[in-house]
Motif scaffolding. Structure first.
Motif, short mmCIF file in Angstrom:
data_model
loop_
_atom_site.label_atom_id
_atom_site.label_comp_id
_atom_site.label_asym_id
_atom_site.label_seq_id
_atom_site.Cartn_x
_atom_site.Cartn_y
_atom_site.Cartn_z
N ALA A 174 0.84 -1.21 0.00
CA ALA A 174 0.00 0.00 0.00
C ALA A 174 0.87 1.25 0.00
O ALA A 174 2.04 1.22 0.37
CB ALA A 174 -0.92 0.00 1.21
N ARG A 175 0.27 2.36 -0.39
CA ARG A 175 0.97 3.63 -0.44
C ARG A 175 0.05 4.76 0.03
O ARG A 175 -1.17 4.64 0.00
CB ARG A 175 1.45 3.95 -1.86
CG ARG A 175 2.51 3.00 -2.41
CD ARG A 175 3.83 3.15 -1.68
NE ARG A 175 4.87 2.28 -2.23
CZ ARG A 175 5.10 1.03 -1.85
NH1 ARG A 175 4.34 0.50 -0.88
NH2 ARG A 175 6.06 0.32 -2.38
N GLY A 176 0.65 5.85 0.45
CA GLY A 176 -0.10 7.05 0.80
C GLY A 176 -1.00 6.87 2.01
O GLY A 176 -0.69 6.12 2.93
N VAL A 177 -2.12 7.56 1.98
CA VAL A 177 -3.05 7.53 3.11
C VAL A 177 -3.60 6.12 3.34
O VAL A 177 -3.86 5.73 4.47
CB VAL A 177 -4.20 8.54 2.89
CG1 VAL A 177 -5.24 8.45 4.00
CG2 VAL A 177 -3.66 9.96 2.82
N GLN A 178 -3.73 5.35 2.26
CA GLN A 178 -4.19 3.96 2.41
C GLN A 178 -3.21 3.16 3.27
O GLN A 178 -3.62 2.36 4.12
CB GLN A 178 -4.35 3.30 1.05
CG GLN A 178 -4.90 1.89 1.11
CD GLN A 178 -6.27 1.83 1.75
OE1 GLN A 178 -7.21 2.44 1.25
NE2 GLN A 178 -6.40 1.11 2.85
N LYS A 179 -1.92 3.38 3.06
CA LYS A 179 -0.92 2.69 3.87
C LYS A 179 -1.05 3.10 5.33
O LYS A 179 -1.01 2.25 6.23
CB LYS A 179 0.48 3.05 3.36
CG LYS A 179 1.62 2.30 4.03
CD LYS A 179 2.95 2.82 3.55
CE LYS A 179 4.08 1.89 3.93
NZ LYS A 179 4.18 0.70 3.09
N PHE A 180 -1.24 4.39 5.56
CA PHE A 180 -1.42 4.91 6.92
C PHE A 180 -2.61 4.24 7.59
O PHE A 180 -2.52 3.77 8.73
CB PHE A 180 -1.63 6.42 6.83
CG PHE A 180 -1.70 7.13 8.15
CD1 PHE A 180 -0.55 7.62 8.76
CD2 PHE A 180 -2.91 7.32 8.80
CE1 PHE A 180 -0.61 8.28 9.98
CE2 PHE A 180 -2.99 7.97 10.01
CZ PHE A 180 -1.83 8.46 10.60
N ASN A 181 -3.73 4.16 6.88
CA ASN A 181 -4.92 3.52 7.44
C ASN A 181 -4.68 2.06 7.77
O ASN A 181 -5.11 1.57 8.83
CB ASN A 181 -6.09 3.63 6.45
CG ASN A 181 -6.73 5.00 6.43
OD1 ASN A 181 -6.62 5.76 7.39
ND2 ASN A 181 -7.38 5.34 5.34
N LEU A 182 -4.00 1.36 6.87
CA LEU A 182 -3.76 -0.07 7.10
C LEU A 182 -2.85 -0.31 8.30
O LEU A 182 -3.09 -1.21 9.10
CB LEU A 182 -3.15 -0.70 5.84
CG LEU A 182 -4.09 -0.90 4.65
CD1 LEU A 182 -3.30 -1.40 3.45
CD2 LEU A 182 -5.22 -1.86 4.98
N VAL A 183 -1.79 0.48 8.40
CA VAL A 183 -0.85 0.31 9.51
C VAL A 183 -1.58 0.35 10.84
O VAL A 183 -1.42 -0.54 11.70
CB VAL A 183 0.25 1.39 9.47
CG1 VAL A 183 1.03 1.42 10.79
CG2 VAL A 183 1.21 1.14 8.32
N TYR A 184 -2.41 1.36 11.03
CA TYR A 184 -3.05 1.54 12.32
C TYR A 184 -4.29 0.68 12.49
O TYR A 184 -4.63 0.30 13.62
CB TYR A 184 -3.32 3.02 12.56
CG TYR A 184 -2.02 3.79 12.69
CD1 TYR A 184 -1.20 3.62 13.80
CD2 TYR A 184 -1.57 4.63 11.67
CE1 TYR A 184 0.02 4.28 13.90
CE2 TYR A 184 -0.36 5.29 11.76
CZ TYR A 184 0.43 5.11 12.88
OH TYR A 184 1.64 5.75 12.99
N SER A 185 -4.95 0.35 11.39
CA SER A 185 -6.08 -0.59 11.48
C SER A 185 -5.58 -1.96 11.93
O SER A 185 -6.14 -2.58 12.84
CB SER A 185 -6.78 -0.72 10.13
OG SER A 185 -7.42 0.46 9.75
N PHE A 186 -4.50 -2.44 11.30
CA PHE A 186 -3.94 -3.73 11.67
C PHE A 186 -3.36 -3.70 13.09
O PHE A 186 -3.38 -4.71 13.80
CB PHE A 186 -2.87 -4.16 10.67
CG PHE A 186 -3.42 -4.57 9.33
CD1 PHE A 186 -4.58 -5.31 9.23
CD2 PHE A 186 -2.75 -4.21 8.16
CE1 PHE A 186 -5.09 -5.69 7.99
CE2 PHE A 186 -3.25 -4.58 6.92
CZ PHE A 186 -4.42 -5.33 6.84
N GLU A 187 -2.86 -2.54 13.48
CA GLU A 187 -2.29 -2.41 14.82
C GLU A 187 -3.34 -2.67 15.89
O GLU A 187 -3.11 -3.43 16.83
CB GLU A 187 -1.67 -1.03 14.99
CG GLU A 187 -0.89 -0.84 16.27
CD GLU A 187 -0.21 0.52 16.34
OE1 GLU A 187 -0.74 1.41 17.02
OE2 GLU A 187 0.84 0.68 15.69
#
Length: 212
Positions: free
Chosen positions: A191-204
């Motif tokens: 993933a890249r950009g804001v989508q990557k940001f969302n995934l990082v913290y969603s999975f966290e």
């Protein structure tokens, strides 16, 4: 938003204009060059950050500067992991963006955070565009425990990070922490950009839920 970079860009544009006039370039060429310069310096950097950046700190700084926009408020709420803040941010998006597709997607996401699986299943079928149509249908199947049905939909997910995200969701529902971590990492890497940001913290926060 900081004013100083815009002042520098404006001064640069003025200097470039004077230089081109000194070189006796035609007006149409000067106009095109200045427009291109402003687009490159003002428009492309935020677009790159939103869609292509791999730098989470840079993405977060951008989100903080633009948090008056509900979609970016939502991303910052995801980082907190606070369900009430996330739901509030989604409701703000729904109140501001009335386009059918936006309504379809964010109503589905809202149902996810409200733990309303029946509504997720219902709303996901109404999403009018791929790949989110298939992604959220598969997500609903995973939440219902229909893992084979969810897995069978992976081939229809053309966006690189989505199949691995779905694998992570399936692993979470199965309680397989090791498989979850592997799939989540693969999804984040793609993933890249804001989508990557969302995934990082969603999975966290998903991982925290599994560990508790």
């Amino acid at each position: 938003m900081r004013l100083l970079p815009f002042i520098y860009i404006f001064i640069f544009g003025v200097v470039l204009t004077v230089a081109l006039q000194f070189l006796e370039q035609p007006f149409w060429l000067i106009y095109i060059v200045i427009i291109v310069v402003y687009v490159v310096l003002l428009v492309l950097p935020p677009i790159y950050t939103v869609y292509k950046s791999n730098d989470l700190k840079k993405i977060e700084r951008f989100l903080e500067k633009n948090k008056r926009k509900p979609i970016f408020t939502y991303a910052l709420a995801v980082k907190t992991g606070n369900r009430e803040e996330i739901i509030s941010a989604i409701q703000l998006i729904l109140s501001k963006y009335k386009q059918p597709y936006m309504q379809q997607v964010y109503k589905t996401i809202l149902a996810l955070f409200e733990n309303n699986i029946t509504r997720v299943e219902q709303l996901s079928t109404q999403i009018s565009k791929e790949p989110l149509h298939t992604y959220y249908i598969a997500y609903a199947e995973a939440l219902k425990g229909n893992f084979e049905d969810a897995h069978s939909l992976k081939g229809k997910l053309a966006t690189d990070w989505m199949p691995y995200a779905l694998d992570a969701i399936i692993a979470k529902e199965k309680g397989d922490l090791s498989a979850f971590r592997i799939a989540a990492e693969e999804s984040i890497n793609l993933a890249r950009g804001v989508q990557k940001f969302n995934l990082v913290y969603s999975f966290e926060w998903m991982e925290k839920e599994m560990e508790n």
